[in-house]
Each structure stands twice: as structure tokens, then as C-alpha cells.
Write an enzyme that holds these catalytic residues in place. Structure first.
Site, short mmCIF file in Angstrom:
data_model
loop_
_atom_site.label_atom_id
_atom_site.label_comp_id
_atom_site.label_asym_id
_atom_site.label_seq_id
_atom_site.Cartn_x
_atom_site.Cartn_y
_atom_site.Cartn_z
N VAL A 121 0.81 -1.23 0.00
CA VAL A 121 0.00 0.00 0.00
C VAL A 121 0.84 1.27 0.00
CG1 VAL A 121 -2.04 -1.08 1.06
CG2 VAL A 121 -0.31 0.01 2.54
N SER A 125 -6.03 2.78 16.06
CA SER A 125 -5.60 2.08 17.28
C SER A 125 -5.93 2.96 18.48
CB SER A 125 -4.09 1.85 17.24
OG SER A 125 -3.61 1.44 18.51
N TYR A 156 4.26 4.77 15.94
CA TYR A 156 2.97 4.10 15.71
C TYR A 156 1.82 5.05 16.07
CZ TYR A 156 -0.49 0.29 15.79
OH TYR A 156 -1.58 -0.53 15.56
N ALA A 193 1.80 8.31 16.30
CA ALA A 193 1.71 9.46 15.37
C ALA A 193 1.04 9.04 14.08
CB ALA A 193 3.11 10.01 15.10
N SER A 194 1.38 7.85 13.58
CA SER A 194 0.77 7.39 12.33
C SER A 194 -0.72 7.16 12.51
CB SER A 194 1.46 6.11 11.82
OG SER A 194 1.19 4.99 12.65
N LYS A 195 -1.12 6.58 13.64
CA LYS A 195 -2.53 6.25 13.85
C LYS A 195 -3.35 7.49 14.22
CE LYS A 195 -2.36 1.76 13.08
NZ LYS A 195 -3.07 1.16 11.93
N ILE A 250 -5.80 -6.75 20.42
CA ILE A 250 -6.57 -7.80 19.74
C ILE A 250 -5.62 -8.96 19.43
CG2 ILE A 250 -8.06 -8.29 17.75
CD1 ILE A 250 -9.15 -5.96 19.46
N1 LIG Z 1 -3.63 -6.42 16.91
C1 LIG Z 1 -3.82 -5.36 17.67
O1 LIG Z 1 -3.86 -5.44 18.91
C2 LIG Z 1 -4.07 -4.01 17.03
C3 LIG Z 1 -4.46 -2.97 17.88
C4 LIG Z 1 -4.74 -1.73 17.33
C5 LIG Z 1 -4.64 -1.54 15.97
N2 LIG Z 1 -4.25 -2.56 15.16
C6 LIG Z 1 -4.21 -2.29 13.72
O2 LIG Z 1 -5.10 -3.19 13.09
C7 LIG Z 1 -4.70 -3.41 11.74
C8 LIG Z 1 -4.68 -4.91 11.47
O3 LIG Z 1 -3.61 -5.49 12.23
P1 LIG Z 1 -3.63 -7.00 12.74
O4 LIG Z 1 -3.58 -6.96 14.21
O5 LIG Z 1 -4.71 -7.73 12.05
O6 LIG Z 1 -2.18 -7.45 12.26
P2 LIG Z 1 -1.68 -8.55 11.23
O7 LIG Z 1 -0.21 -8.44 11.26
O8 LIG Z 1 -2.31 -9.87 11.52
O9 LIG Z 1 -2.25 -8.04 9.83
C9 LIG Z 1 -1.74 -6.92 9.17
C10 LIG Z 1 -1.74 -7.20 7.68
O10 LIG Z 1 -1.27 -6.03 7.01
C11 LIG Z 1 -0.43 -6.45 5.94
N3 LIG Z 1 0.49 -5.37 5.57
C12 LIG Z 1 1.45 -4.82 6.33
N4 LIG Z 1 2.11 -3.89 5.63
C13 LIG Z 1 1.53 -3.85 4.40
C14 LIG Z 1 1.79 -3.09 3.23
N5 LIG Z 1 2.78 -2.18 3.17
N6 LIG Z 1 1.00 -3.28 2.14
C15 LIG Z 1 0.01 -4.22 2.18
N7 LIG Z 1 -0.26 -4.98 3.26
C16 LIG Z 1 0.50 -4.79 4.35
C17 LIG Z 1 0.30 -7.66 6.50
O11 LIG Z 1 0.87 -8.48 5.47
C18 LIG Z 1 -0.81 -8.35 7.29
O12 LIG Z 1 -1.49 -9.29 6.48
C19 LIG Z 1 -3.35 -2.72 11.60
O13 LIG Z 1 -3.54 -1.48 10.97
C20 LIG Z 1 -2.89 -2.53 13.03
O14 LIG Z 1 -2.01 -1.44 13.15
C21 LIG Z 1 -3.93 -3.79 15.66
#
Ligand SMILES: NC(=O)c1ccc[n+]([C@@H]2O[C@H](COP(=O)([O-])OP(=O)(O)OC[C@H]3O[C@@H](n4cnc5c(N)ncnc54)[C@H](O)[C@@H]3O)[C@@H](O)[C@H]2O)c1
Length: 249
Positions: free
Chosen positions: A64, A142, A155, A157-159, A187
Site C-alpha cells: 500500500v 488504534s 505508531y 503518530a501514524s494512527k 486484539i
Molecule cells: N492487533 C492489535 O492489537 C491491534 C491494535 C490496534 C490496531 N491494530 C491495527 O489493526 C490493523 C490490522 O492489524 P492486525 O492486528 O490484524 O495485524 P496482522 O499483522 O495480523 O495483519 C496486518 C496485515 O497487514 C499487511 N500489511 C502490512 N504492511 C503492508 C503493506 N505495506 N501493504 C500491504 N499490506 C501490508 C500484512 O501483510 C498483514 O497481512 C493494523 O492497521 C494494526 O495497526 C492492531
């Protein structure tokens, strides 16, 4: 009411990033169950293929952060599905490192994936979304967008940027396009495996939230469904914590 009319996304065409794993994968699954056609996007080609095959839906391997690749991917997905009614930006990365040790390259990458990535996808999808009377954009930020935590400068700052990007475009793109943010707490996904696989860390993380457990991907998917259908038809520019009661304290 029969099963088909109960589906909340019947006939909708939705592009989901981060669809090879965790929340994005679960959102794609729920949306298909709810009647949507889903275009799965991720840069993990192998994981993406498996997820897409299991759902019988098309997929495009794409980073992305690569604007040209995103433009080509979104155009192909729009053509493949016959339009795009909604976007879910779930692709993201996390680096928890004290600020003094934070590598500038990691800062750059987090901003590129977590903030500029959704920008690229939304920009590329606009020609499709603008042709739809009720289009939706859901960005996964997040709790780090809402509150400081140690080691999360890049992280957070990005979110936080993603949250305000979402509010801003909700102003610019209404009334036909709604944009909302989900702010998950901890999660259970690959991203947080380091935490929940350790019983001590798991217990500590669960203990500090009101609901005394970590979240599951389904907790987030249901919120994404709410924001992607008419149940949230008068809601735009908001951020919804899905965090068991963590960020409000
Ligand atoms: N797991 C948590 O506790 C949590 C909490 C708050 C926010 N988040 C956010 O939730 C979202 C989903 O995360 P998740 O927990 O399912 O993690 P995850 O690692 O299981 O899934 C993230 C997915 O994003 C893909 N990805 C990463 N960089 C990419 C890129 N440059 N281009 C295309 N795909 C890319 C990865 O290959 C992966 O499949 C993320 O944005 C994460 O920051 C996660």
C-alpha cells in the site's frame, strides 16, 4: 424475512487491505457472509492467495506504500468487481521501541504504511466511491491514536494522523461518502502474538481493561460491518474504540 434480505452488505463491493491476516482477513470473511463481494489486498502474496481462495473472492498482492501499484490494483479491483462501494484499510505495522532507540527508517515506514497507505488507497478509489450514493470508508487506527503509551511514538503518530485524515475526508467527501475510524485495543492477531503468547503479559494486558480480556478479530469485524452498512447511516467522522474499556481511563 429470508436469509438473503437479512444480509447487511448484500450487493456491496468492498476492497479490504491487510486481508491476508488478522483483522483484515476476518473482516473480509464477515463481509462475504453478509453478502458483499470483496477484493482482498495485501503484500503477503501467499497468505493473501490462501485467504482469497477460501472465500472464492479475487485478490491483488500490493504494497500500500507503492502509489503506482495501489493505483493499478484499485483500478483492477474496481473493474473486477464492477465498482467499489466501500474501503476498509486494515493493513498496518507496529514497532514498539523507546523513542531514543527508534530508528528513523522505522518511523518512515510506519508513517508510510499506516498513514500514507490508506491515503493512497482512498485516493485511488475515489472515482469509484464518488459514483455511489452511499459509499463507506473504514480505517483501522488504534487506541494508540487516542492515548500515549511507552515506545509508540511512531505508531501513535501514524494512527493519530489516520484518525484525523478520516475526520477531514468525512468533511470533504460527504454527503455521499461516510468515513469512520476504528480504534482497537489489544486484539489477538499475529501483530500481538509476542504479547498474548506470554501468559504473564496476557494476564497483565487483560487485567488493565474493564472487560478483563483481550479482543478477538470478530470484535473489530462487527464494528467494521456497522460502519460499512446503513446501520451507521447517520455516522461519519467518528472514531470508535473497540478496546474492552481501556482508552477512556
Ligand atoms: N492487533 C492489535 O492489537 C491491534 C491494535 C490496534 C490496531 N491494530 C491495527 O489493526 C490493523 C490490522 O492489524 P492486525 O492486528 O490484524 O495485524 P496482522 O499483522 O495480523 O495483519 C496486518 C496485515 O497487514 C499487511 N500489511 C502490512 N504492511 C503492508 C503493506 N505495506 N501493504 C500491504 N499490506 C501490508 C500484512 O501483510 C498483514 O497481512 C493494523 O492497521 C494494526 O495497526 C492492531
Amino acid at each position: 424475512m429470508d436469509a438473503v434480505t437479512e444480509q447487511k452488505l448484500s450487493g456491496r463491493k468492498i476492497l479490504v487491505t491487510g486481508a491476508a491476516s488478522g483483522m483484515g482477513k476476518d473482516i473480509a470473511e464477515l463481509f462475504v457472509t453478509e453478502g458483499a463481494q470483496v477484493a482482498l489486498v495485501d503484500y503477503n502474496a501467499a497468505g493473501l492467495k490462501a485467504a482469497a481462495q477460501a472465500l472464492g473472492m479475487p485478490s491483488w498482492a500490493c504494497d500500500v506504500t507503492n502509489r503506482e501499484a495501489v493505483n493499478a490494483t484499485v483500478a483492477a479491483a474496481g473493474e473486477g468487481l464492477g465498482g467499489i462501494d466501500g474501503i476498509v484499510n486494515a493493513a498496518g505495522i507496529l514497532d514498539i521501541t523507546p523513542f531514543v532507540d527508534l530508528d528513523p527508517a522505522s518511523w518512515d515506514r510506519m508513517l508510510a504504511v499506516n498513514l500514507t497507505g490508506p491515503f493512497n488507497v482512498i485516493k485511488a478509489a475515489l472515482p469509484f466511491l464518488q459514483g455511489v450514493p452511499t459509499a463507506t470508508i473504514v480505517n483501522i487506527a488504534s487506541v494508540s491514536a487516542l492515548m500515549p503509551m511507552p515506545g509508540t511514538a511512531g505508531y501513535s503518530a501514524s494512527k493519530a494522523g489516520l484518525t484525523m485524515l478520516t475526520k477531514s475526508i468525512a468533511m470533504d467527501l460527504g454527503p455521499t461518502i461516510r468515513a469512520n475510524t476504528i480504534c482497537p485495543g489489544v486484539i489477538r492477531t499475529e501483530m500481538t502474538r509476542y504479547l498474548w503468547e506470554n501468559p504473564e503479559h496476557h494476564e497483565r494486558a487483560a487485567e488493565r481493561v474493564a472487560l478483563k480480556r483481550l479482543g478477538n478479530t470478530a470484535d473489530v469485524s462487527r464494528a467494521a460491518l456497522f460502519f460499512s452498512c446503513e446501520d451507521s447511516g447517520f455516522t461519519t467522522g467518528t472514531e470508535l474504540p473497540v478496546d474492552g474499556g481501556f482508552s477512556w481511563r
